[in-house]
Design an enzyme around this catalytic site. Sequence first.
Site, PDB file in Angstrom:
ATOM      1  N   GLY A  42       0.812  -1.110  -0.010  1.00 32.10           N
ATOM      2  CA  GLY A  42       0.050   0.001   0.176  1.00 32.10           C
ATOM      3  C   GLY A  42       0.945   1.151  -0.019  1.00 32.10           C
ATOM      4  N   GLY A  90       2.585   3.627   1.403  1.00 30.89           N
ATOM      5  CA  GLY A  90       3.190   3.914   3.032  1.00 30.89           C
ATOM      6  C   GLY A  90       3.609   5.442   2.839  1.00 30.89           C
ATOM      7  NE  ARG A  91       8.801   6.017  -0.048  1.00 25.55           N
ATOM      8  CZ  ARG A  91      10.035   6.192  -0.614  1.00 25.55           C
ATOM      9  NH1 ARG A  91      10.701   7.327  -0.048  1.00 25.55           N
ATOM     10  NH2 ARG A  91      10.746   5.618  -1.432  1.00 25.55           N
ATOM     11  CE  LYS A 135       8.310   7.100  -4.468  1.00 26.47           C
ATOM     12  NZ  LYS A 135       8.885   6.469  -5.765  1.00 26.47           N
ATOM     13  CG  ASP A 145      10.460   8.093   7.603  1.00 25.34           C
ATOM     14  OD1 ASP A 145      10.101   7.751   6.352  1.00 25.34           O
ATOM     15  OD2 ASP A 145      11.547   8.577   7.430  1.00 25.34           O
ATOM     16  N   GLY A 146       6.961   7.444   6.351  1.00 21.63           N
ATOM     17  CA  GLY A 146       6.212   7.985   5.372  1.00 21.63           C
ATOM     18  C   GLY A 146       7.002   9.042   4.556  1.00 21.63           C
ATOM     19  NE  ARG A 169       1.041   1.150  -6.826  1.00 24.49           N
ATOM     20  CZ  ARG A 169       2.296   1.956  -6.726  1.00 24.49           C
ATOM     21  NH1 ARG A 169       3.414   1.218  -6.788  1.00 24.49           N
ATOM     22  NH2 ARG A 169       2.536   2.985  -6.510  1.00 24.49           N
ATOM     23  CG  ASP A 201       5.496  -3.290  -4.923  1.00 23.88           C
ATOM     24  OD1 ASP A 201       6.082  -4.451  -5.041  1.00 23.88           O
ATOM     25  OD2 ASP A 201       6.042  -2.266  -4.512  1.00 23.88           O
ATOM     26  CG  ASN A 202       8.031  -1.100  -7.517  1.00 26.29           C
ATOM     27  OD1 ASN A 202       7.146  -0.506  -6.803  1.00 26.29           O
ATOM     28  ND2 ASN A 202       9.350  -1.275  -6.878  1.00 26.29           N
TER      29      ASN A 202
HETATM   30  P1  AMP Z   1       9.269   0.847  -3.034  1.00 25.99           P
HETATM   31  O1  AMP Z   1      10.301   0.145  -2.556  1.00 25.99           O
HETATM   32  O2  AMP Z   1       9.424   2.280  -3.087  1.00 25.99           O
HETATM   33  O3  AMP Z   1       8.387   0.416  -4.261  1.00 25.99           O
HETATM   34  O4  AMP Z   1       8.206   0.685  -1.683  1.00 25.99           O
HETATM   35  C1  AMP Z   1       7.771  -0.654  -1.306  1.00 25.99           C
HETATM   36  C2  AMP Z   1       6.565  -0.355  -0.306  1.00 25.99           C
HETATM   37  O5  AMP Z   1       7.379   0.341   0.809  1.00 25.99           O
HETATM   38  C3  AMP Z   1       5.627   0.286  -0.649  1.00 25.99           C
HETATM   39  O6  AMP Z   1       4.388   0.072   0.060  1.00 25.99           O
HETATM   40  C4  AMP Z   1       5.742   1.966  -0.079  1.00 25.99           C
HETATM   41  O7  AMP Z   1       4.607   2.751   0.140  1.00 25.99           O
HETATM   42  C5  AMP Z   1       6.743   1.485   1.210  1.00 25.99           C
HETATM   43  N1  AMP Z   1       7.452   2.418   1.672  1.00 25.99           N
HETATM   44  C6  AMP Z   1       8.807   2.810   1.186  1.00 25.99           C
HETATM   45  N2  AMP Z   1       9.761   3.877   1.969  1.00 25.99           N
HETATM   46  C7  AMP Z   1       8.568   4.169   2.980  1.00 25.99           C
HETATM   47  C8  AMP Z   1       8.627   5.056   3.940  1.00 25.99           C
HETATM   48  N3  AMP Z   1       9.707   5.632   4.292  1.00 25.99           N
HETATM   49  N4  AMP Z   1       7.717   5.201   4.842  1.00 25.99           N
HETATM   50  C9  AMP Z   1       6.587   4.288   4.637  1.00 25.99           C
HETATM   51  N5  AMP Z   1       6.455   3.259   3.824  1.00 25.99           N
HETATM   52  C10 AMP Z   1       7.510   3.200   2.752  1.00 25.99           C
HETATM   53 MG    MG Z   2       6.885   0.703  -5.134  1.00 26.26          MG
END
Ligand code: AMP
Ligand code: MG
Length: 493
Positions: free
Chosen positions: A90, A92-93, A113, A125-126, A183, A255-256
């Site tokens: 989901g 997350g940030r 983002k 930390d979002g 996605r 998810d990407n």
């Molecule tokens: P990503 O590697 O950017 O595709 O992220 C994978 C997952 O981790 C996704 O659900 C993002 O929303 C979550 N995510 C990545 N970085 C953070 C962060 N700093 N805080 C919260 N969720 C994160």
């Molecule tokens: Mg991602």
Amino acid sequence: MGWRLENSYGQLPGFFYTKVEPTKVSEPKMVIFNRSLAAELGLDVDPSAMDSSATTEWAERCAGNVLPIGAEPLAQAYAGHQFGHFTMLGDGRAILLGEQMTPAGARFDIQLKGSGRTPYSRRGDGKAALGPMLREYIISEAMHALGIPTTRSLAVVTSGEVVYRETELPGAVLTRVASSHLRVGTFEYAAAWGGAERVRELADYAMARHYSEVIEREPGEQRYAAFLRAVMERQATLIAQWQAVGFVHGVMNTDNMAISGETIDYGPCAFMDTYKMSTVFSSIDSHGRYAYGNQPKIAAWNLARLAEALLPILATEEEQALALANAVIGEFPDLFREKWLAAMCNKLGLSGREQTDESLVEDLLGLMETHYADYTNTFCELTTGRHKQALFETEAFASWRNRWQARLEQQNESHDVIQERMKHANPVVIARNHRVEEALAAATDDDDLSVLHRLLDAIANPFDYSEQNRYAGDPYFTEPSASVRPYRTFCGT
Ligand code: AMP
Ligand code: MG
């Protein structure tokens, strides 16, 4: 301001998202704003009026401190296979503000983002740091300039706050623009926790948004298999384009992978210098799962996960659904090969298709790998005839060149026609990783944006071979990294 926001995703059942607002930040400051994209979106950005107060206003908006009229912010739910392991994820940030309806009638997600925690943040930390958000800005705009489907970047603002990674880093928010943020992982989420009805709703939504031609052709129950095939077709096209420019995505988790067929989520991604199938840029990809040469296979693997998620709606009988899914996914290797070969033949100026073309391409790539040739420069030098690399001195190359010339002669085309074809397929300037790193370091460590602006300017016209393109022959942009550090560099989020 020109906002015309709709919220079609927010009309899906609440299962698919959580309504949540961006977290306000203390001191938003505009770092970079994409005016030409703003204009395409129909946003009112009068360049002459982009004085400091207008910039401040846009910074407030792009940081999430001020919401545009019509925004109904939400975080999207999705799951995904990360390095092969299934988990709930989901946004997350990230927060979706809404969908901008452009003057041309298109619909684009506007997403912030790095805009704070959401119910999907888990232990995160979002937030986001400036460097990685600028990397996404640079590479997504580079991909767009190369004509490769991609999400885009409207702005990067700093938040005035510090984020804690290995070190303290300046916090930032990226405004991302995408055809949608659906996605493969969104379907996996629907299948795992929602059941057939949710999967069907999502598939109908995705088709209405991205594959209306499929619904027109296949209005009946067959449409979901047709949808799967159409997604696969776009992914095959996309990955062929990545391979053709030497792009390594770095984290092809499910998810990407966007349903729209756009490149999404620029983390540890880069364009490779020396041609090598095993090239990896991500520091965490220790087994090379997402290496350059593996990207087509991983795409097929991800599409198989999409097929699995669609199983409950592909057919009423499970066996029949499985057979359909396998039949579609089984087509990927040939489909990809065809698209890849077409892209590579174009790079060599070939028209039509001969039996021997595949080995002509493969043999050149083999020579490039043996002689540590730079991927981009090899094709540029074949285009201009100005051979500089060691590869071109070898006897093996001379004999390959004879085969290539003989093949071109059969086409009965003028040298100019062939060269034009090559110029449109072989970028003369790319966003080389060491230059990207320099731009990020200058922006992050020294508050110096000039390196970034020059890089963005250089990569804006990658197919411009003319004398007027002062970047085309500039060794700063065209020479591969001189350092002998291993390829596995850290460029993460
Ligand atoms: P990503 O590697 O950017 O595709 O992220 C994978 C997952 O981790 C996704 O659900 C993002 O929303 C979550 N995510 C990545 N970085 C953070 C962060 N700093 N805080 C919260 N969720 C994160
Ligand atoms: Mg991602």
